[in-house]
Write an enzyme that holds these catalytic residues in place. Structure first.
Site, PDB file in Angstrom:
ATOM      1  N   ILE A 116       0.860  -1.172   0.000  1.00 41.29           N
ATOM      2  CA  ILE A 116       0.000   0.000   0.000  1.00 41.29           C
ATOM      3  C   ILE A 116       0.903   1.230   0.000  1.00 41.29           C
ATOM      4  CG2 ILE A 116      -1.936   1.154   1.125  1.00 41.29           C
ATOM      5  CD1 ILE A 116      -2.452  -1.783   0.277  1.00 41.29           C
ATOM      6  N   CYS A 117       0.722   2.101  -0.978  1.00 37.69           N
ATOM      7  CA  CYS A 117       1.447   3.367  -1.042  1.00 37.69           C
ATOM      8  C   CYS A 117       2.964   3.136  -0.961  1.00 37.69           C
ATOM      9  CB  CYS A 117       0.947   4.295   0.061  1.00 37.69           C
ATOM     10  SG  CYS A 117       1.464   6.017  -0.127  1.00 37.69           S
ATOM     11  N   THR A 118       3.622   3.738   0.021  1.00 38.95           N
ATOM     12  CA  THR A 118       5.075   3.631   0.121  1.00 38.95           C
ATOM     13  C   THR A 118       5.540   2.300   0.703  1.00 38.95           C
ATOM     14  OG1 THR A 118       4.973   4.809   2.215  1.00 38.95           O
ATOM     15  CG2 THR A 118       5.439   6.123   0.255  1.00 38.95           C
TER      16      THR A 118
END
Length: 333
Positions: A116-118
């Site tokens: 998720i994301c970074t």
């Protein structure tokens, strides 16, 4: 349910979803996907969600909220899905070896692995993105590409699947990814029920570009080029054809084109278009109509502005304004 997903595996027992968390993790990266899987259970899915840390110790999120975990990620049997949540910490610094190891070991036996994301930076540090397509938050996509040179980073994607590896863009894109995983496991009808229950899009139109900030780069080093860019910025609606800009500086069109290419990695025409596009987005954000925005931003017509929006964002100016127009305007009256 088997790790590879699919509605046909629904009778094989719970599908174990492990979410790897750690100190500094972004809370929404954890809560968003977890809510999707939990909601899917209300409609007949059978996901068992576990929050796990590298050591089994509870963790503190970037908001200071403490999360109680179910144990250490290494102490659990294989997961159907392993999710790695993101953090603001690791685009700014290197991922610690123990965190990379905590992702690498269970990933080797998980049915599928997702970030998720970074969280993509953790996967990259664990060697799990080498040679693969991936995405992350648009602001740090360039940094992910630098850290994982063999990874093909797609900065505009909401989420990317490469085999059994999935990566998603910024924070709420984890919800989009989780819905896609639910659809992969149980089909579109159940996933649509979950999306409706959570009041989110089943699939968002357009990519990350619609959320990105306007172009902001350092001024050109060349005084001549700076003169041209200042001229365009001050009067986006002026005649900024290649010939006119070159004439303004008393240089050849070829020389001006070379200056833009060498310093800004673009063409004069594309630079003018980008300035007009950014101004149009700002005008739409402020509540101007699409026609007004096209005129004030210097586009020759609304249709020419619409084509630029379609090419850059895959949505129309009207759709962009519905999503990002000021709340004051929306709630007026």
């Amino acid at each position: 349910m088997s790790g590879s997903g699919g509605a046909g595996a629904a009778d094989a027992g719970p599908h174990r979803v492990g979410i790897l968390v750690y100190d500094g993790v972004t809370l929404l990266d954890v809560a968003g996907p977890a809510e999707v899987f939990k909601e899917a259970n209300r409609f007949g899915a059978d996901y068992r969600i576990m929050l796990l840390s590298p050591t089994g110790a509870d963790v503190t999120t970037s908001l200071g909220v403490r999360i109680a975990v179910d144990g250490a990620v290494s102490s659990e049997p294989a997961f159907g899905t392993l999710l790695v949540a993101g953090s603001d910490l690791y685009p700014r610094s290197r991922v610690p070896r123990d965190l990379a190891d905590a992702a690498r070991t269970p990933a080797a036996v998980a049915g599928r692995v997702a970030s998720i994301c970074t969280g993509a930076f953790v996967l990259a540090a664990a060697g799990l993105l080498a040679g693969k397509r991936a995405t992350t938050h648009w602001k740090v996509a360039h940094e992910l590409a630098a850290r994982c040179p063999t990874c093909h980073v797609e900065p505009d994607a909401i989420y990317v699947r490469d085999g059994a590896t999935y990566t998603s863009a910024g924070v709420t894109a984890g919800i989009d990814l989780a819905l896609a995983l639910v659809e992969e496991d149980h089909g579109p009808d159940l996933a649509r029920d979950v999306a409706r229950a959570l009041v989110v899009y089943m699939q968002r139109a357009g990519g990350q570009s619609q959320f990105s900030a306007p172009l902001q780069g350092p001024p050109p080093r060349s005084p001549a080029l700076r003169t041209v860019t200042d001229l365009v910025t001050a009067n986006p609606g002026g005649d900024h054809s290649l010939g006119e800009l070159a004439k303004h500086l008393n240089v050849s069109t070829r020389h001006l084109t070379r200056l833009f290419h060498d310093e800004l990695s673009t063409t004069p025409a594309r630079y003018v278009e980008n300035i007009r596009f950014d101004l149009a987005r700002a005008l739409l954000d402020q509540g101007h109509t699409a026609t007004q925005a096209a005129t004030l931003a210097g586009f020759p017509s609304y249709e020419s502005m619409r084509r630029v929006f379609a090419r850059k964002l895959s949505i129309s100016p009207a759709a962009y304004q519905r999503r990002f127009g000021t709340a004051r305007r929306a709630n007026a009256g």
